[in-house]
Every structure is written in C-alpha cells, then in structure tokens.
Design a protein around this motif. Sequence first.
Motif, mmCIF file in Angstrom:
data_model
loop_
_atom_site.group_PDB
_atom_site.id
_atom_site.type_symbol
_atom_site.label_atom_id
_atom_site.label_comp_id
_atom_site.label_asym_id
_atom_site.label_seq_id
_atom_site.Cartn_x
_atom_site.Cartn_y
_atom_site.Cartn_z
ATOM 1 N N VAL A 98 -85.648 29.595 11.172
ATOM 2 C CA VAL A 98 -85.439 30.027 9.783
ATOM 3 C C VAL A 98 -86.410 29.290 8.865
ATOM 4 O O VAL A 98 -87.034 29.886 7.980
ATOM 5 N N ASP A 99 -86.567 27.999 9.070
ATOM 6 C CA ASP A 99 -87.490 27.208 8.257
ATOM 7 C C ASP A 99 -88.937 27.679 8.410
ATOM 8 O O ASP A 99 -89.734 27.567 7.476
ATOM 9 N N LEU A 100 -89.263 28.206 9.585
ATOM 10 C CA LEU A 100 -90.605 28.745 9.818
ATOM 11 C C LEU A 100 -90.788 30.124 9.180
ATOM 12 O O LEU A 100 -91.904 30.592 9.037
ATOM 13 N N GLY A 101 -89.664 30.789 8.868
ATOM 14 C CA GLY A 101 -89.740 32.091 8.231
ATOM 15 C C GLY A 101 -89.271 33.259 9.080
ATOM 16 O O GLY A 101 -89.354 34.404 8.654
ATOM 17 N N SER B 80 -87.416 34.000 15.954
ATOM 18 C CA SER B 80 -88.269 33.202 16.840
ATOM 19 C C SER B 80 -87.565 31.973 17.402
ATOM 20 O O SER B 80 -88.204 31.122 18.014
ATOM 21 N N ALA B 81 -86.257 31.892 17.261
ATOM 22 C CA ALA B 81 -85.510 30.744 17.806
ATOM 23 C C ALA B 81 -85.696 30.618 19.312
ATOM 24 O O ALA B 81 -85.773 29.501 19.847
ATOM 25 N N ASN B 82 -85.787 31.751 20.011
ATOM 26 C CA ASN B 82 -85.999 31.686 21.460
ATOM 27 C C ASN B 82 -87.334 31.019 21.789
ATOM 28 O O ASN B 82 -87.440 30.276 22.773
ATOM 29 N N MET B 83 -88.338 31.244 20.970
ATOM 30 C CA MET B 83 -89.645 30.628 21.202
ATOM 31 C C MET B 83 -89.608 29.127 20.919
ATOM 32 O O MET B 83 -90.280 28.349 21.586
ATOM 33 N N VAL B 84 -88.802 28.728 19.941
ATOM 34 C CA VAL B 84 -88.598 27.296 19.694
ATOM 35 C C VAL B 84 -88.025 26.659 20.964
ATOM 36 O O VAL B 84 -88.480 25.602 21.420
ATOM 37 N N MET B 85 -87.026 27.326 21.544
ATOM 38 C CA MET B 85 -86.400 26.805 22.770
ATOM 39 C C MET B 85 -87.389 26.753 23.931
ATOM 40 O O MET B 85 -87.393 25.789 24.700
ATOM 41 N N LEU B 86 -88.226 27.768 24.067
ATOM 42 C CA LEU B 86 -89.216 27.742 25.151
ATOM 43 C C LEU B 86 -90.190 26.582 24.969
ATOM 44 O O LEU B 86 -90.534 25.897 25.938
ATOM 45 N N GLY B 87 -90.624 26.358 23.745
ATOM 46 C CA GLY B 87 -91.506 25.222 23.482
ATOM 47 C C GLY B 87 -90.828 23.906 23.794
ATOM 48 O O GLY B 87 -91.414 23.019 24.424
ATOM 49 N N PHE B 88 -89.572 23.774 23.364
ATOM 50 C CA PHE B 88 -88.818 22.554 23.654
ATOM 51 C C PHE B 88 -88.701 22.335 25.162
ATOM 52 O O PHE B 88 -88.950 21.233 25.658
ATOM 53 N N MET B 89 -88.314 23.369 25.902
ATOM 54 C CA MET B 89 -88.124 23.213 27.350
ATOM 55 C C MET B 89 -89.438 22.911 28.060
ATOM 56 O O MET B 89 -89.461 22.158 29.027
ATOM 57 N N ASP C 239 -99.962 27.147 29.778
ATOM 58 C CA ASP C 239 -99.565 28.313 30.567
ATOM 59 C C ASP C 239 -98.582 29.191 29.793
ATOM 60 O O ASP C 239 -98.691 30.418 29.814
ATOM 61 N N LEU C 240 -97.626 28.570 29.113
ATOM 62 C CA LEU C 240 -96.648 29.323 28.331
ATOM 63 C C LEU C 240 -97.337 30.115 27.221
ATOM 64 O O LEU C 240 -97.075 31.306 27.035
ATOM 65 N N VAL C 241 -98.236 29.473 26.501
ATOM 66 C CA VAL C 241 -98.951 30.135 25.406
ATOM 67 C C VAL C 241 -99.773 31.314 25.940
ATOM 68 O O VAL C 241 -99.776 32.402 25.356
ATOM 69 N N ALA C 242 -100.439 31.125 27.065
ATOM 70 C CA ALA C 242 -101.235 32.208 27.647
ATOM 71 C C ALA C 242 -100.340 33.392 28.010
ATOM 72 O O ALA C 242 -100.696 34.555 27.762
ATOM 73 N N THR C 243 -99.170 33.116 28.567
ATOM 74 C CA THR C 243 -98.244 34.189 28.937
ATOM 75 C C THR C 243 -97.705 34.898 27.700
ATOM 76 O O THR C 243 -97.591 36.125 27.684
ATOM 77 N N ILE C 244 -97.375 34.138 26.671
ATOM 78 C CA ILE C 244 -96.897 34.749 25.423
ATOM 79 C C ILE C 244 -97.979 35.648 24.833
ATOM 80 O O ILE C 244 -97.696 36.766 24.396
ATOM 81 N N LYS C 245 -99.207 35.180 24.842
ATOM 82 C CA LYS C 245 -100.308 35.997 24.307
ATOM 83 C C LYS C 245 -100.462 37.299 25.079
ATOM 84 O O LYS C 245 -100.755 38.335 24.500
ATOM 85 N N ASP C 246 -100.225 37.248 26.391
ATOM 86 C CA ASP C 246 -100.388 38.430 27.236
ATOM 87 C C ASP C 246 -99.191 39.378 27.199
ATOM 88 O O ASP C 246 -99.321 40.535 27.581
ATOM 89 N N ASN D 30 -94.600 33.503 16.902
ATOM 90 C CA ASN D 30 -94.126 32.996 18.189
ATOM 91 C C ASN D 30 -94.830 31.703 18.575
ATOM 92 O O ASN D 30 -94.199 30.760 19.055
ATOM 93 N N LEU D 31 -96.123 31.648 18.355
ATOM 94 C CA LEU D 31 -96.871 30.441 18.706
ATOM 95 C C LEU D 31 -96.500 29.268 17.797
ATOM 96 O O LEU D 31 -96.409 28.121 18.258
ATOM 97 N N LYS D 32 -96.263 29.541 16.519
ATOM 98 C CA LYS D 32 -95.782 28.481 15.611
ATOM 99 C C LYS D 32 -94.426 27.964 16.077
ATOM 100 O O LYS D 32 -94.151 26.757 16.024
#
Length: 186
Positions: free
Chosen positions: A122-125, A129-138, A149-156, A166-168
């Motif tokens: 929510v703070d990011l706007g 994208s909460a699921n992406m926050v969790m993926l980054g955390f994990m 690797d995660l960023v490359a997969t998200i981009k694809d 999502n990247l933010k």
Amino acid sequence: MMKYPQRITLCGMGGQGIILSAVLLGTTAVTKANKYAVQTQSYGSEARGGQCQAELIIDEKPINSPVAQTKDLMLAMFQEAYSKYIDVLDPDGVLVYDPGLVTSLTKEIKHSYAVPATQIAVDLGSRMSANMVMLGFMSEALGIVSKEDLVATIKDNTNARFLEMNLKAVDAGIDYAKEHNLYYKD
C-alpha cells in the motif's frame, strides 16, 4: 538457506496473487537454478475473495509425488487460509505471514517471520503487489531463489504494465529482511 526438498504451502485469498507467487517460485527454481519443482493449486468456491492455496515442492533431484503431507514452509496472507492449512506445517519449519491479515497464530513454529507485506505494498502505491513483497522477502531471508533469478523470471512472466511496481515490491521485501536482520538460521 533451507534444505531440500523444500515443501511449501502458499495460502491466502483469491486476488492476492498466491498462485502466481507459487508459479514464479517454481519457474525460477527450474529455469534459473536448475532445480526440480512441482506445483499444485486449489481455489475456494469464489475465485476472488475466497481461500486459495498452492503447494510447491522444490528439490535437487526428481520429485516422485506432487503432494507432501507435511510442509517445511508456509506463506500465509489471510487468516482463514492460515487456520485451514497451519496443521500441515512442521513445527520445526518456517512460517512467513502478513500480521495485518493473519492476526491469530495458533501453532508455535520454530522460525516465524511477520512481514507486513500488504502495508508495504500500500505504501508503494499498489496493494496488489503484496505477493511480490513476500517473494522478495523469501528470496533474501530464506534464500529460496536468488534475487537476480527471481527478477529475471518476473520480467519474463508478468504483464509489462505491472513490471515496474512488481520489481519495486520485490526490492521492498528484500529491504525489509535486511533492515530487520531477518535471516533463516537452522
């Protein structure tokens, strides 16, 4: 870093990107980290707003069954889903949950991480994208997959109009782990 096989349950409500998160983790493990992965999913009677859950197994060797009775990791983003699936999580496992949405923990888990992913999103706007926050955390805290690797997969594999957000969000999840020194130690 968690040991293999990694038996994972991701649960929440429809519309939170739970299934997408499982698909992205599995795809990253297979296509970028040369691991094996199987993923299954289920939805409640309502697609958006009802419970949903995905199971993911990641291993270094071929996987014989897509189902594991006991899980090593649970990502919980909705109280009712947490309550339904917590009993399959090994007490020596890992629980990652959103404390704004999972407010009543009923089982003591050796490694528990409260990540306010929805508030961060929510703070990011973008609450979505909460699921992406969790993926980054994990990625950062548990070492399931590397950030690169995660960023490359998200981009694809995600819609271009959501890519920047999502990247933010991934970066915000990584930053949360770093700022709070939340790292898995067996």
